[in-house]
Design an enzyme around this catalytic site. Structure first.
Site, short mmCIF file in Angstrom:
data_model
loop_
_atom_site.label_atom_id
_atom_site.label_comp_id
_atom_site.label_asym_id
_atom_site.label_seq_id
_atom_site.Cartn_x
_atom_site.Cartn_y
_atom_site.Cartn_z
N SER A 247 0.81 -1.21 0.00
CA SER A 247 0.00 0.00 0.00
C SER A 247 0.85 1.27 0.00
O SER A 247 0.34 2.34 -0.28
CB SER A 247 -0.93 -0.01 1.22
OG SER A 247 -0.18 0.08 2.41
N LYS B 94 0.99 4.04 7.07
CA LYS B 94 0.12 4.85 6.22
C LYS B 94 0.46 6.33 6.39
O LYS B 94 1.10 6.73 7.36
CB LYS B 94 -1.36 4.66 6.62
CG LYS B 94 -1.95 3.30 6.26
CD LYS B 94 -2.19 3.16 4.77
CE LYS B 94 -2.83 1.80 4.45
NZ LYS B 94 -1.95 0.67 4.87
#
Lengths: 178, 178
Positions: free
Chosen positions: A121, A158
């Site tokens: 990601s 993230k």
DNA sequence: CTTTACCCTATACATATGTTTACATATTGC
DNA sequence: GCAATATGTAAACATATGTATAGGGTAAAG
């Protein structure tokens, strides 16, 4: 830094070599033997000079208690955290896969650790799967910073935003066209 | 590897900690004091077990002559090469910006060095500008491998191909769409 | 239950190792 | 030349440190 005589440099180099070969420092008599000297006094003097001139650090009286200034402890050993086990603190033994040395210029503070990245990601920020991310725990996250967040039992990397009191975690997936 | 008791692990951890703090190993009495023990025998036994089980190496009789097996000298110091100066060998002093410790699990052989990446031509392979690339010199390059190539006085990181006897160097630039 | 491993105290010994005193010679800096 | 520094031998001394002997109590393994 004060200059060394040729002999003093030889002694310093030998101390350095001995440490890299044995991982512990030489005794005065070890050095004496290596240079074929017949008295410990000469070596003692050289060590004294090297300490005075700032090249060595010594704990008086203790055996083999020599450190080479500068190179001494430029490395820190940090745990590698892999998949996080349910309900355990992040640095619990069960979560630690390995230990690895890191330069202190990177791992400046204590308590830092490596986290093994799962998934792709964050590829867009050049963080690939199985990369080791060096994590520095801190009480606050800056807007837009890349952070490690615990969601349930999953540690995730993230980009972090707060908008209108709502937390947003943004992945960073590029689409590559060739 | 043979299992350790909780106490033995504590002792091993303390030896490790002591070394990282002092850069030389603890004496038996150092360990004794740390655990508040009233005899050296207990410590001696623990060290003996740790040696038997293969976690420590010891030179009998010598003071502070402990090494932690495996992690002992797990670090190598390699030079950091920045912009390459004209006409000089890559590892000439003029090209060396700095020295940095690397885990030996990465820098397995001697002669390896860090190269500071210039430009963003390899962003697609997660190699960004100012990244440090660990370089292992070798006589041959495999088809399609990422390699450091000297073009004139410029050290460049590129993907390497030979097609019809012609060398091709491919950059790796992704186009990111959001 | 018995045996073994574990973990510890108490005391002592042998040696490894840092430190010191006394003396000598060559080199360097002023 | 002269003082300071560097380099070394010789012989002890003091302590730091590894090792050993004797013994005890508890938990795990068989």
């Amino acid at each position: 830094m004060k200059k060394l005589t040729a002999r003093q440099k030889q002694v310093l180099d030998y101390v350095s070599l001995f440490i890299s070969e044995h991982s512990y420092p030489p005794s005065i008599r070890d050095i004496q033997k290596h240079f074929g000297l017949k008295s410990t006094k000469g070596v003692k003097d050289h060590i004294d000079r090297l300490v005075e001139k700032g090249y060595l650090h010594r704990t008086d009286g203790a055996a083999r208690a020599l450190e080479i200034v500068g190179r001494s402890s430029s490395v820190r050993t940090v745990p590698v955290v892999g998949r996080v086990a349910a309900g355990l603190p992040l640095l619990a033994e069960e979560n630690i896969q390995d230990y690895r040395p890191v330069s202190k210029s990177l791992a400046r503070s204590e308590g830092m650790f490596y986290l093994k990245v799962q998934g792709d990601s964050m590829t867009g920020a050049a963080i690939l799967e199985d990369d080791l991310v060096l994590v520095r725990p801190q009480p606050f996250v800056e807007q837009g910073e890349i952070a490690v967040v615990l969601i349930g039992d999953e540690a995730t990397v993230k980009r972090f935003y707060i908008k209108n009191g709502r937390i947003e975690l943004h992945p960073e997936i590029p689409t590559t066209i060739r």
